[in-house]
Write a protein that holds these residues in place. Structure first.
Motif, short mmCIF file in Angstrom:
data_model
loop_
_atom_site.label_atom_id
_atom_site.label_comp_id
_atom_site.label_asym_id
_atom_site.label_seq_id
_atom_site.Cartn_x
_atom_site.Cartn_y
_atom_site.Cartn_z
N ALA A 159 0.91 -1.41 -0.05
CA ALA A 159 -0.16 -0.10 0.17
C ALA A 159 1.01 1.33 -0.10
N ARG A 160 1.90 0.89 0.63
CA ARG A 160 2.99 2.39 0.55
C ARG A 160 4.01 2.76 -0.64
N ALA A 161 4.15 1.09 -1.33
CA ALA A 161 4.59 1.28 -3.18
C ALA A 161 3.64 1.75 -4.42
N ASN A 162 2.36 1.49 -3.72
CA ASN A 162 0.99 1.50 -5.47
C ASN A 162 0.07 3.16 -4.14
N SER A 163 0.07 3.87 -5.77
CA SER A 163 -0.52 5.14 -4.89
C SER A 163 -2.05 4.62 -5.41
N ASN A 164 -2.35 3.08 -5.96
CA ASN A 164 -3.59 2.91 -6.56
C ASN A 164 -4.06 2.19 -5.38
N ALA A 165 -2.84 1.49 -4.82
CA ALA A 165 -3.37 -0.18 -4.01
C ALA A 165 -4.62 -0.17 -3.63
N ASN A 166 -5.92 0.24 -3.37
CA ASN A 166 -6.68 0.14 -2.98
C ASN A 166 -7.62 -0.53 -3.79
N GLU A 167 -7.42 0.06 -5.13
CA GLU A 167 -8.30 -0.26 -6.94
C GLU A 167 -7.29 -1.56 -6.88
N LEU A 168 -6.12 -2.00 -6.81
CA LEU A 168 -5.12 -2.96 -7.29
C LEU A 168 -5.86 -4.39 -6.68
N ALA A 169 -5.85 -4.14 -5.47
CA ALA A 169 -6.15 -5.25 -4.38
C ALA A 169 -7.55 -5.62 -4.68
N ARG A 170 -9.01 -4.53 -5.28
CA ARG A 170 -9.82 -5.44 -5.38
C ARG A 170 -10.13 -5.94 -7.52
N LYS A 171 -9.10 -5.76 -7.60
CA LYS A 171 -8.67 -6.07 -8.91
C LYS A 171 -8.02 -7.25 -9.15
N ILE A 172 -6.88 -7.46 -8.21
CA ILE A 172 -6.96 -9.07 -7.74
C ILE A 172 -7.88 -9.93 -7.03
N ASP A 192 -10.95 -9.99 -7.60
CA ASP A 192 -12.10 -10.16 -8.29
C ASP A 192 -11.90 -10.53 -9.97
N THR A 193 -10.36 -10.77 -9.99
CA THR A 193 -9.68 -11.82 -10.79
C THR A 193 -9.38 -12.60 -10.41
N THR A 194 -8.80 -13.34 -9.05
CA THR A 194 -7.82 -14.38 -8.95
C THR A 194 -9.23 -14.62 -7.84
N ALA A 195 -9.32 -14.26 -6.75
CA ALA A 195 -9.89 -14.97 -5.66
C ALA A 195 -10.03 -16.40 -5.85
N SER A 196 -11.62 -16.23 -7.28
CA SER A 196 -12.33 -17.69 -7.11
C SER A 196 -11.29 -18.69 -8.23
N SER A 197 -10.51 -18.30 -8.66
CA SER A 197 -10.22 -19.90 -9.28
C SER A 197 -8.47 -20.05 -8.67
N PHE A 198 -8.26 -19.20 -7.69
CA PHE A 198 -6.83 -19.13 -6.98
C PHE A 198 -7.04 -20.64 -6.15
N LYS A 199 -5.71 -22.08 -6.12
CA LYS A 199 -6.01 -22.79 -6.04
C LYS A 199 -4.89 -23.18 -4.48
N CYS A 200 -5.62 -22.97 -3.94
CA CYS A 200 -4.89 -22.61 -2.40
C CYS A 200 -4.51 -23.71 -1.82
N PHE A 201 -3.17 -23.57 -1.70
CA PHE A 201 -1.77 -24.59 -0.80
C PHE A 201 -1.75 -25.32 -2.28
N LYS A 202 -1.64 -24.51 -3.44
CA LYS A 202 -1.30 -25.41 -4.60
C LYS A 202 -0.53 -24.16 -5.42
N GLU A 203 -1.24 -22.87 -5.17
CA GLU A 203 -0.58 -21.59 -5.71
C GLU A 203 -0.11 -20.92 -4.88
N LYS A 204 0.83 -20.19 -4.85
CA LYS A 204 1.78 -19.26 -4.60
C LYS A 204 0.70 -18.30 -4.02
N PRO A 205 0.38 -17.24 -3.11
CA PRO A 205 0.20 -16.07 -3.51
C PRO A 205 1.32 -14.79 -3.37
#
Length: 114
Positions: free
Chosen positions: A68-81, A83-96
């Motif tokens: 959040a300190r290195a990205n001026s649009n941190a909240n928007e970027l986190a929302r994008k991640i 919205d586009t990644t969470a549902s398909s992310f494979k817990c404990f198989k993919e690395k965040p």
């Protein structure tokens, strides 16, 4: 995170038709100065994006990080991640991973898999 840390008191829920699928929570990373003491000027802030479990996908896990300190649009970027990644992310198989810019104060996540 490997460093001492604390979390914010506000959590952002990402919803699809009222059903939660992800959260975003701000973590504060307590970095030390050259004397080994906590220095507020060196405090990092990281948005942690997590997947919320449901009946079809019964595991919750961290899916990504945004400095959040290195990205001026941190909240928007986190929302994008979320919205586009969470549902398909494979817990404990993919690395965040970090998304966007990562500064030196962001901290070192402790991952469950290598």
């Amino acid at each position: 995170f490997g460093q001492f840390n604390r979390v914010n008191t506000t959590i952002e829920w990402r919803l699809d038709n009222g059903k939660p699928y992800a959260t975003i929570l701000r973590w504060f990373i307590e970095n030390s100065n050259s004397n080994g003491e906590f220095d507020r000027n060196l405090e990092g802030q990281v948005l942690v994006i997590s997947r919320v479990a449901d009946h079809e996908k019964p595991q919750s896990c961290v899916v990504g990080y945004v400095d959040a300190r290195a990205n001026s649009n941190a909240n928007e970027l986190a929302r994008k991640i979320a919205d586009t990644t969470a549902s398909s992310f494979k817990c404990f198989k993919e690395k965040p991973v970090y998304h966007g810019n990562r500064g030196k104060l962001a901290g070192d996540p402790v991952n469950w898999i290598e």
